[in-house]
Structures are given as structure tokens and as C-alpha cells.
Design a protein around this motif. Sequence first.
Motif, mmCIF file in Angstrom:
data_model
loop_
_atom_site.group_PDB
_atom_site.id
_atom_site.type_symbol
_atom_site.label_atom_id
_atom_site.label_comp_id
_atom_site.label_asym_id
_atom_site.label_seq_id
_atom_site.Cartn_x
_atom_site.Cartn_y
_atom_site.Cartn_z
ATOM 1 N N ILE A 193 0.840 -1.193 0.000
ATOM 2 C CA ILE A 193 0.000 0.000 0.000
ATOM 3 C C ILE A 193 0.874 1.241 0.000
ATOM 4 N N ALA A 194 0.688 2.098 -1.005
ATOM 5 C CA ALA A 194 1.461 3.334 -1.138
ATOM 6 C C ALA A 194 2.958 3.011 -1.095
ATOM 7 N N ASP A 195 3.730 3.616 -0.149
ATOM 8 C CA ASP A 195 5.171 3.353 -0.138
ATOM 9 C C ASP A 195 5.543 2.126 0.677
ATOM 10 N N GLY A 196 4.537 1.434 1.220
ATOM 11 C CA GLY A 196 4.789 0.194 1.946
ATOM 12 C C GLY A 196 5.303 0.363 3.350
ATOM 13 N N ASN A 197 5.286 1.596 3.877
ATOM 14 C CA ASN A 197 5.901 1.856 5.176
ATOM 15 C C ASN A 197 4.915 1.826 6.343
ATOM 16 N N TRP A 198 3.648 1.516 6.105
ATOM 17 C CA TRP A 198 2.663 1.356 7.183
ATOM 18 C C TRP A 198 2.562 2.617 8.048
#
Length: 403
Positions: A193-198
Motif C-alpha cells: 500500500i502506497a510506499d509500503g511503510n505502514w
Amino acid sequence: MKKYILSLMMVFGGLCFLASCDDDRDSNPVIQTPTEFVLNTPAYSSSLIDLVNSEFVHLSWSQPNYGYPAYVAYFLQLSKDGNFTISVDEADADESGATVANYVTIDAVTDCEADYLAETVGKALMELYKWEEGNVPASVTVHARMEAKIMVSGGSSFAYPIQSNVVTLNVAPYYIELSDALPEIWYLLGNCIADGNWGNSIGTSNIPMSVIQDYDYDKKTGQGEIVHTGYFPAGAEFKILKVLGDWDYNAFCGGGAPGTTSLRNGGEDPGNIQIAEAGYYTITIDTKNVTCKIEAADITPTVYPTMCITGDFAGSDWPDVAMTPANVTDAMAGHNHIWTYTLNLDADSGVKFKTPGGWDTNWGNTGFPYGVGVSGGDNIPVKAGKYIVVFNDIDGTYSFNAQ
């Protein structure tokens, strides 16, 4: 520490009481029926509470003794005259307008103290008194009490309601334009999701879910169905949160098998939602009943290399302004359909989404701050302010997230 004002479903999802067998009945807790509990008189009660210049109204109270550690909901109730016989909801249900409310209830909390937003208190008073603009009194005496209830029957009903003593507060209200509640939006976070950084940055590290065209959302709570359609790679893991940063409550987690979910409201983390087979999926959350389903979407959407936003803010000729792709992890390469843009408006502006170089492909509609853009639709009427704009080119859904 500030206490969050929680919706009932956030507080009590999944709570239940279990009936015992005859042979172990003696070990069950016995529910007592307390007759009173105390709303503490705040130190500022003799002072005028200026709702315009205050951030919070702090209240605290004792806990009723139900005989065991029950999950209790506390509702703040505000009355015109110290009577609590006709609620705002009951009066509004009378379409003739003949019924007049004498009290209003503010949503539940679970702790024995809370910082109620001054704006929340001000809006509640507007619902109760229905003042007209320019005719709001300089001050008003408000009679406050707490009502305590516990949940029974698997979380489907309340029981054992009791009320506290009444405390009077002197309040300086102000005019608030009453409108329907905005739809309740939840957020996706995960390794794809998005940049994957939660993270908590909308559009950068998470993606807000979207409204459904012509859906009748609850006018008071904004609850109803919200969706997200997008591509998920094999091995995708993610969660869906109601409140960014709160992973313990109202968090949809894994359900034990790929494509299934469970709702976390305290307790141990059930793990992440998983997708086994790569493809397009539609996630639907019913925020009123707090349910979530994930279904494969039989679509092959166009993958756009560039997406633009434009409008009055960009210039009189509405030039193309490039948006930023949100899904930028390696697993999502070639499958981005979410676009973002930071929009700072000094004045109201019409806005549309489009592909660059012409107007053959564009989306617009009249919904704001959430909506579903349609091909060749109306200009989106965006109010002055700063927003993180999120646009999904699969279904045209968009959100203007105030900053």
C-alpha cells in the motif's frame, strides 16, 4: 492524557456475555444493579466556558459497581433545564416538528474521564437549541449528567442503564452550521500500500477508502459502506484502520486464511490480511455493522503512466498539473492506479482529474470532500484550504483530505 471520543462500534465490537451451564453457575459473576454514580463537579464549573477559544471540556466521573469488571459505555447528556425526557433524536423523528427536545446525547467513551472537543459540545448545543445565525446567546446554563450502560446479547443491546447526578456548566456558545456528518472513512496500510511503510501520512504511506455513488450514509454518524478497488500482488499483507495510529481497536486484521478478515478490538494481534493470488480486488467495509469483505474484481483497467489535476487554482486556462503515483513499491510496478497531490487553495476552486494533453479522458462530479468522478462530469467544488488529494483512476473515486 487526552482521551479519544469513540463511536460505539469502536468501543464494543465483538463484546458478549456467555450463559453458563448449571454445573458451573456458581462460578459466574453476579451482576449487581447500582443505583447511582458520581459526575464530579469540575473546578471551572463556576467560570464561563468559552467554546470558541477552548479546545476541550474536561469531565470525570466514578465507575458504577456492577459487581465485576464490565465493559461500560458512558454517554454525556446535556439538558436545557435539568430535565432529560425528550432527546434530540426523538424530537427529530417527529416529522411534524411538534416535539421539542430538552436534552442531547454525545457519543460514548469508555474511561471515567474524557476531554470532549469544544466543537463537539458546541455542535451538540446547536442540535439541542437550534439557534439561528445572529441569534446565539452570549451564555447559557447547561445541565450535564452521565449515563452508564453495559452491553449484553453478544453486543446487540444495552442493559443496566443508570444516570449520574447533574452538574451545571456556564457555556458561551457560538453558531455552527449544522450539516450531515461526512462519511466515515477507514485507511489501508501494508507492504503493498502506497510506499509500503505502514505510516500515518495519507496518500504517502496509506490510502483512504472511498465512498459509493448515491449511497445513503447515516446523516448523524456518517456510517455506511465504503470501498477500495485496486491491484494486490501475491503475498500482499495489509491492515485496515479506522483511526490512523490506533492498531488495537477498530483494526481489520487477518482472519486466518488469505482473503479473510477479523476485527481487532483489543487483545492480541491476529496478524495481517493476506492475498494469495495476484489480481484486482474490491474491499467493502460496512462501517455501521463493522464488517469487511474482500472479493476478486474481474476487471482489466487501463494503466495510466501520468495523471493530472487541474482547475481554477492552476490558471484561467486550466493547465495540466501532474499528480504523484502513490503505489511505488516494487511489487506494484506497472499497477499503480492511485494518485496524490498536495493542494493549497486560498480561494474556492473548481477541480477535475484528467489525462494530459486534452480533455477526452477526464473525471468530475459535485461531491466534496469525497466523491465518485464520472467521465466528463461536473467540476468538483473544492473549498479553500489545504488538502492531500487522493484519486483512484479505476473507479474515479476521490477524496480531499484536509490538512
